[in-house]
Each structure stands twice: as structure tokens, then as C-alpha cells.
Design an enzyme around this catalytic site. Structure first.
Site, PDB file in Angstrom:
ATOM      1  N   SER A 191       0.845  -1.192   0.000  1.00 22.57           N
ATOM      2  CA  SER A 191       0.000   0.000   0.000  1.00 22.57           C
ATOM      3  C   SER A 191       0.890   1.255   0.000  1.00 22.57           C
ATOM      4  O   SER A 191       1.638   1.471  -0.943  1.00 22.57           O
ATOM      5  CB  SER A 191      -0.957  -0.041   1.196  1.00 22.57           C
ATOM      6  OG  SER A 191      -1.957   0.931   1.078  1.00 22.57           O
ATOM      7  N   ASP A 227      -9.375  -4.612  -5.761  1.00 18.43           N
ATOM      8  CA  ASP A 227      -8.974  -3.666  -4.715  1.00 18.43           C
ATOM      9  C   ASP A 227      -9.821  -2.406  -4.819  1.00 18.43           C
ATOM     10  O   ASP A 227      -9.639  -1.585  -5.720  1.00 18.43           O
ATOM     11  CB  ASP A 227      -7.488  -3.333  -4.888  1.00 18.43           C
ATOM     12  CG  ASP A 227      -6.897  -2.605  -3.692  1.00 18.43           C
ATOM     13  OD1 ASP A 227      -7.655  -1.931  -2.974  1.00 18.43           O
ATOM     14  OD2 ASP A 227      -5.676  -2.697  -3.490  1.00 18.43           O
ATOM     15  N   HIS A 253      -7.738  -5.275  -1.266  1.00 15.46           N
ATOM     16  CA  HIS A 253      -6.471  -4.661  -0.847  1.00 15.46           C
ATOM     17  C   HIS A 253      -5.649  -5.585   0.045  1.00 15.46           C
ATOM     18  O   HIS A 253      -4.422  -5.465   0.112  1.00 15.46           O
ATOM     19  CB  HIS A 253      -6.770  -3.348  -0.122  1.00 15.46           C
ATOM     20  CG  HIS A 253      -5.585  -2.444   0.029  1.00 15.46           C
ATOM     21  ND1 HIS A 253      -4.829  -2.010  -1.030  1.00 15.46           N
ATOM     22  CD2 HIS A 253      -5.022  -1.885   1.135  1.00 15.46           C
ATOM     23  CE1 HIS A 253      -3.854  -1.229  -0.602  1.00 15.46           C
ATOM     24  NE2 HIS A 253      -3.941  -1.141   0.710  1.00 15.46           N
TER      25      HIS A 253
END
Length: 743
Positions: free
Chosen positions: A594, A669, A701
Site C-alpha cells: 500500500s 482492490d 487490498h
């Protein structure tokens, strides 16, 4: 139960390091749950202050129970609810009480929507009559009992409903809810993700008024994701997602009166037109509602008190900051409607006491450390309980302090991460403690002195199991780069030989206010790092500028320049570590997920003379692709700050790639969209740069489910071994020797 002490467990693990370890950690061990910890699930302190409840599950009988325990003896007093005695349901996996504890909501089935939101099947169980009431035949959201326990409110298909439990009558409070247009009482995607809440409605103390936030998403652009599934044709998920600089939902505050069946709009005199309402909460007065309003730049937060009978309002508190103001859940109203508030206004997060009209009565805590959790106020003793970093930014301890800021006392005595759950009357607290060497343990303490009363639960079996494996100590230290002492941990191979040179593999996240260097027990990644260490790598994590718990200035230095100072710190740290005699400066890699993937990409591109490889999982590749609330909090809008967006986004630095790069993303995601990776791939192709990439179909995610995590970590491990491993070094050396002979 036996009480363990820090020295004893350290001694045990140290002995295991020397004599007992022979098993190698495998990825299968990690992702099969071999190192799972035991805890106290759904711990709740009963209102009598003498007992607590936990959720227990018997795997043999498949029975769920809510069991009541006595604080003083820690003995089980009774089973309050057992699924075995309720014929209508097979079991439940969560529960919550009404305020008077006469009823309990049982969660029997839930389906995830986004990160925090769920659609579920819920029941209300009356503890006196033993009557079970199904909340709805539909899957609903955020069922919440009224304080008097007579009603339950919930969201369904973007509207709000109330069910009267005695009669079974259902009242629909709103009727304009519509997918991707209007939401009542449940947050939209960006509020849920960035303001960390889903239930946007609240009961007043008299159980006759419900305040709620209405979201008008009409002008918010839509984002769509293909869902491939297993059918012949893919389907599509379409939802409203405001990217930086785009239109947000228009929010408004409303009040439904269950006595009159009327709805009113609640308005305050805001100084800005584009705003957020990140929190609403009723005060102790059943007619006074508090509401927090925030401007779009998020550098001004206003606390309003709204008299819902007189329809008047007062601005009682204004928080302003050159960068941004953090929104928290720490607003707590005392019996006289004065309130506790936390703020960074003196440079560190601390506790403040205000009168009900917003007059500062006292700054309760002060110092060059951060309050990290507010636990509550003991009115009888005039004492506040909180958690802080006073004992070092990588540690957490539980403290007490008088409301007048005197007599502060550290209640937890063992270094590491301590967190507390207090009895309702504040006589006791259950402390959860762990450290890098001690797995989670649960102990009962006296709230006045912090004195240990009794042990409740430990993870000794896990500690013994870990002791059978080859592991290394996680060494905490600081590293001075760019004029700052940055927190760092390092894991070396168990057979470390300082005369050898080892490849270096760095992990980081680096997002604003985050922390990865913390004195707590292992997560799944820690076991992976141990496995890599035993394969001959030194693994390091450095928390650079912009991370949390070292003061506002340290955290907010990255304002308007996300990815600049954080990347500089990782590059500088890698250079300094590479200069150590036992680290091979030609074999340094970095990875992250991320924000960490955004960072590892930037580090490889901008630090191409330092990093040989990088792995980026679910990375943001341009801040123009991410949501309004998070991105604009730190960057303002792309219209106002185009250079900040573009100069530090890795998608604009692909031409600098020289090392090995692995790019990974889930196609489902909803948070960091696959668009980020697809645009990065196209930029890399057009720059004629070779790289590797992997897309996990329909994974969000978190990239998990079934065999997915195991596959992901095998892929990353193989990539690390191929690009940094000893085998590569030997092949390079052989090639060099061959070249010399030919020469």
C-alpha cells in the site's frame, strides 16, 4: 495461574536460541495458523463493575457462549447465553449489550461490503424473558439498540429503520435512499475508509431521538471494477469513489423524532461550504447533540453543540493547524457535560478538559510524548486513565492521572505494548501485554496501584513452540540519518558471523502517523522475516520522518510532499547500513504494501544507486488516483499542489529503474485501485523497462482467501532469493573469475 515475569520468559527464549532450536520456519507454517495467538474475544465489562463477559466457542460441540467471570476470583460465574439453548440459531460469533444489559445483539452471519462495513443477520436476545427476535429477514447494517433496550435501529438499502421489539413493528425513518445516490445513516466509501466509522446515526439518552448524517453522492464520480468470478461473463462492481480534487458527497445532519414521526434538518453557521461531518455524538443531556465539522483542507475542526429542542447551536471549540487536525474518537462527556478532548496543539497529543461551553479548564497531560489511548474517567476518584508513549515511542504503558493533572502514575510495569480494559467501576483493569520476546498475556490489576492481582491467560504454549524453531532476536535501536534519530529494528541470521557479508532486505510502511518499529509480539510478517534471516538475509525496518508517536513536527514534516522526505530517509538509511562491514552494499532490497509499495517503488527508482531490487504490493503509483479525504489531508488538492503530486509519485520516475522490480496487485482492490498498477505498467513499458508483475483476480487490498497468501509470499520469497540471494552472488563471482581468466 502461574504468573510469568519478563526476565523468566527472556531467559527461556534465550536458552532456546542457544540450545533448543532446530526447526526451520516455512511459509506453510506461517499461513496455516501454526503461530496463532489465543486471546479474550469480545471482552466486555459488566455494569456492576464486579464481572466481565467474553465470547467462547467450543470447537467440538460447535457451541457459542457468552460467559460471565468474576473480576476478583477470575472464576466463571455463569453462562449468560448459549447457542445450544437457542433452537432458532446454530451459533453466533459476536455480541453487544444494550445499555442496561437486559438484551444482547447476537451476530449469526455477516458478509463484508468494504473494509469496515458488513451486511449481516442479527438477533436480539432478551436475557429476562429468553425471547429471541430476528432484527430483519434482510441482511442489514449496524443494528444498534436504544439506550432503554426497547427498540433497535439499523440501515437497509441506504435507508434507516427502527424495530420496536415488544410489538415487532418496523418504522421506516427515511425513504429517499438509493444506491450510488443517497445514503442515510451509513457512511459512504471514503468516510468509512478514512474517518474509520460506518454507523452515521446515534440514539439520544431518552431513546426518542435519532441523529443521522445524510450523504448525497449524486455528483461523486463512479469507479467500476470487473469481477471475474467463475461464470462465463464477468460482472461489474460500480461505486462512488471521490479521487483527489473531485467532488465529495454533500453531507447534511438530520434529526428524527420517534414521538412525532418528524424529521428536521440540523444546521450550524459554518464558515466554509465544502466540509465534512466526521463525528456526531449525543451528550449526557438528551436534547444536546455534539457534531464535529471540518473544512475540506482538514486544517480546521469545529465542535458544535446543538440544542435539538430549541434548534439553536453553539461553536464551543475550534482546532486549527498549519498542516491538518486529526479526527479521533476521544471526545468523552462527563456527568456535568464538561468534556475530555485530545489535541496536538502543544506539539504532542495530550488530554484536555473543557467546560460544556468550551472553556479550557485544564491541560491534563503534558510532555514530549504522546497520549495514544483514552480509557475513561473515574468520577469517584476524579481520575483519568490513559495509554501513552512516555516510556519510549516504541512502547505503550497504562497510566492514571487526576483531572487536575496531578499524581500521574504508571500502572503497567513491564516494557512492551500494554493496553487496558477497565471494569465499569474502575476497580480493576485487564492488561494485555506483549513485546518482541513475550507473546500476548492477559493479567488482572488493581486500578489504583497497578498491582498485579492474578494472571488470566497466556500464550506459553506458543512461546514454547516458537522456541523449537530457529529464530533470531529482533534488535531495537536508532539510526541517525538526515539529522534525525530514526527508530529501527534489525533481525540477523541466528548463526550471524560478522566477518561475512549479508544481503540486506528492508521493510517499511512510512505513511503519516504510522508505526512499524514497535515493541510488540510477532505478526505473520515477522515470522517471514525470521525465515528470510535463516536463509541468510539481514532484515531491517526503519520508521522515517512522517511516521507517528514522536511529535507533530516529526509527523507533519511531509505535508504537501508525500514521498519526498520518507524516501530520502530510506535511501540514506540503506546507504548507512550498506557501509557496515557485514552488509553487502551491492545486495540491498526493499519492499512494502500500500503506502509501503508507493515507497518501495520510489526508493528503487530514485535510489537506483543503492537498491538492487524492490517489491511493491498494492501500491499507490500516483496520488492523483487516491481518495479525497486521505490525500488532501496531507497534500491539499492536485489543482492547488500539482508539483507535490507529480514530483513524488513513482509513476513519473520509471525511467530511473535499473534494478529488479516486482509489482503485485489484486484486481478487486476497492481502496488502492488496480488502475495504479496498470498505469505504472504502461509507463514502464513505454520507458522500455523490464520488470515482473502479478495480478490476483478479484482479491481486495488485503490479497487473501484460500491459498492466496501462501502463493503471494512464495512468489515474493522466490523473487528475493533470485535477486539478492547467495546463489546469485556466487554466480556473479564465478562469472567475474571466468572473465578474468579469459582476459
Amino acid at each position: 495461574m502461574r504468573i510469568r515475569h519478563f526476565a523468566a520468559i527472556v531467559g527461556f527464549l534465550t536458552t532456546a536460541l542457544i540450545y533448543g532450536q532446530d526447526k526451520q520456519i516455512s511459509l506453510e507454517d506461517i499461513w496455516s495458523g501454526e503461530f496463532r495467538t489465543e486471546g479474550m474475544q469480545a471482552l466486555h465489562s459488566m455494569k456492576n463493575g464486579k464481572q466481565y463477559s467474553v465470547l467462547n466457542f467450543d470447537r467440538n460441540t460447535r457451541t457459542s457462549t457468552i460467559d460471565i467471570y468474576d473480576y476478583k476470583t477470575l472464576e466463571k460465574v455463569k453462562t449468560l447465553v448459549s447457542s445450544e439453548e437457542i433452537s432458532e440459531i446454530q451459533g453466533f460469533f459476536d455480541y453487544s449489550f444494550s445499555d442496561d444489559e437486559t438484551k444482547v445483539i447476537l451476530t449469526t452471519n455477516e458478509v463484508p461490503v468494504f473494509r469496515r462495513s458488513r451486511l449481516g443477520e442479527y438477533y436480539v436476545y432478551d436475557l429476562k424473558t429468553k425471547v429471541l427476535t430476528k432484527v430483519s429477514d434482510d441482511l442489514v447494517q449496524e443494528p444498534t439498540l436504544s439506550p432503554d433496550g426497547s427498540k433497535i435501529a439499523y440501515g437497509f438499502e441506504n435507508n434507516l429503520y427502527v424495530k420496536y421489539l415488544e410489538s415487532g413493528k418496523v418504522k421506516q425513518l427515511t425513504d429517499d435512499g438509493e444506491k450510488n445516490r443517497i445514503i442515510n445513516g451509513i457512511t459512504d466509501w471514503v468516510y468509512e475508509e478514512e474517518f474509520s466509522f460506518v454507523r452515521a446515526f446515534d440514539w439520544n439518552a431518552d431513546s426518542n431521538l435519532i441523529a443521522y448524517i445524510r450523504f448525497d453522492e449524486s455528483e461523486v464520480p463512479e469507479f467500476s471494477m470487473d469481477v471475474y468470478g467463475s461464470g462465463l461473463y464477468q460482472t461489474q462492481q460500480v461505486f462512488k469513489y471521490p479521487k483527489a480534487g473531485e467532488a465529495n458527497s454533500k453531507v447534511s445532519l438530520h434529526l428524527y423524532d420517534l414521538d412525532t414521526n418528524k424529521t428536521q434538518t440540523l444546521e450550524v453557521d459554518k464558515a466554509y461550504t465544502d466540509y465534512y461531518i466526521p463525528r456526531i455524538k449525543w451528550t449526557k443531556d438528551p436534547k444536546i447533540l455534539s457534531a464535529q465539522y471540518m473544512n475540506r483542507h482538514q486544517n480546521e475542526l469545529d465542535l458544535w453543540m446543538i440544542d435539538t429542542y430549541a434548534m439553536s447551536y453553539d461553536l464551543v471549540l475550534e482546532e486549527k493547524d498549519k498542516a491538518y487536525v486529526d479526527v479521533t474518537f476521544d471526545l468523552t462527556f462527563l456527568r456535568d457535560n464538561s468534556f475530555i478532548w485530545t489535541s496536538e496543539k502543544d506539539g504532542y497529543n495530550h488530554i484536555y478538559h473543557y467546560s460544556k461551553d468550551g472553556k479550557l479548564l485544564n491541560q491534563v497531560t503534558k510532555g514530549n510524548w504522546e497520549v495514544t489511548n483514552y480509557y475513561g474517567f473515574n468520577e469517584k476518584e476524579n481520575t483519568i486513565y490513559f495509554q501513552s508513549t512516555e516510556n519510549g515511542s516504541i512502547n505503550r504503558d497504562v497510566y492514571s492521572i487526576k483531572l487536575n493533572a496531578k499524581d500521574k502514575e504508571r500502572l503497567t510495569k513491564t516494557d512492551g505494548t500494554n493496553s487496558a480494559s477497565f471494569s465499569a467501576d474502575f476497580t480493576y483493569f485487564i492488561n494485555t501485554h506483549s513485546s518482541a520476546t513475550i507473546p500476548p498475556e492477559y493479567t488482572l490489576h488493581n486500578s489504583k496501584s497497578g498491582k498485579l492481582v492474578k494472571g488470566i491467560k497466556d500464550n506459553d504454549k506458543l512461546a514454547q513452540k516458537v522456541g523449537d524453531y530457529v529464530t533470531s532476536k529482533k534488535e531495537f535501536s536508532t539510526i541517525n540519518v538526515n539529522g534525525n534519530d530514526l527508530n529501527m529494528w534489525m533481525i540477523k541470521p541466528a548463526d550471524f558471523d560478522e566477518s561475512r557479508e549479508y544481503p540486506l532486505f528492508m521493510y517499511q510502511y512510512s505513511g503519516p502517523g504510522s508505526q512499524q518499529v514497535a515493541n510488540r509480539w510477532n505478526g505473520a510478517n515477522d515470522y517471514w522475516y525470521q525465515m528470510l534471516a535463516q536463509q541468510g538475509y539481514i532484515v531491517v525496518c526503519v520508521d522515517g520522518r512522517g511516521t507517528g508517536f514522536k511529535g507533530a513536527n516529526f509527523k507533519k514534516v511531509t505535508q504537501n510532499e508525500l514521498g519526498k522526505y520518507e524516501v530520502e530517509d530510506q535511501i540514506a538509511a540503506a546507504k548507512k547500513l550498506g557501509a557496515l562491514p557485514y552488509i553487502d552494499e551491492g545486495r540491498i532490497g526493499i519492499w512494502g504494501w500500500s503506502y509501503g509499495g508507493f515507497m518501495s517503488s520510489n526508493a528503487l527508482f530514485k535510489g537506483n544507486d543503492v537498491f538492487k531490487m524492490a517489491i511493491a504490493v498494492a501500491p499507490v503509483t500516483s496520488w492523483r488516483f487516491y481518495d479525497t479525504i486521505y490525500t488532501e489531508r496531507y497534500m491539499t488538492t492536485p489543482q492547488e499542489n500539482p508539483s507535490g503530486y507529480d514530483e513524488n509519485s513513482p509513476i513519473n520516475h520509471v525511467d530511473k529503474l535499473e534494478g529488479d522490480f516486482l509489482l503485485i496487485h489484486g484486481s478487486g482492490d476497492d481502496n488502492v485501485h488496480l488502475q495504479n498498477t496498470m498505469r505504472m505498467v504502461e509507463a514502464l513499458v513505454q520507458a522500455d523497462k523490464q520488470f515482473e508483475w502479478m495480478i490476483y483476480p478479484d482479491k481486495n487490498h488485503g490479497i487473501y482467501g484460500g491459498n492466496t497468501r501462501l502463493h503471494l509470499y512464495k512468489k515474493m520469497t522466490n523473487f528475493i532469493n533470485r535477486t539478492l540471494g547467495d546463489k546469485l552472488k556466487k554466480e556473479d563471482k564465478k562469472e567475474q573469475e571466468t572473465s578474468k581468466i579469459k582476459g
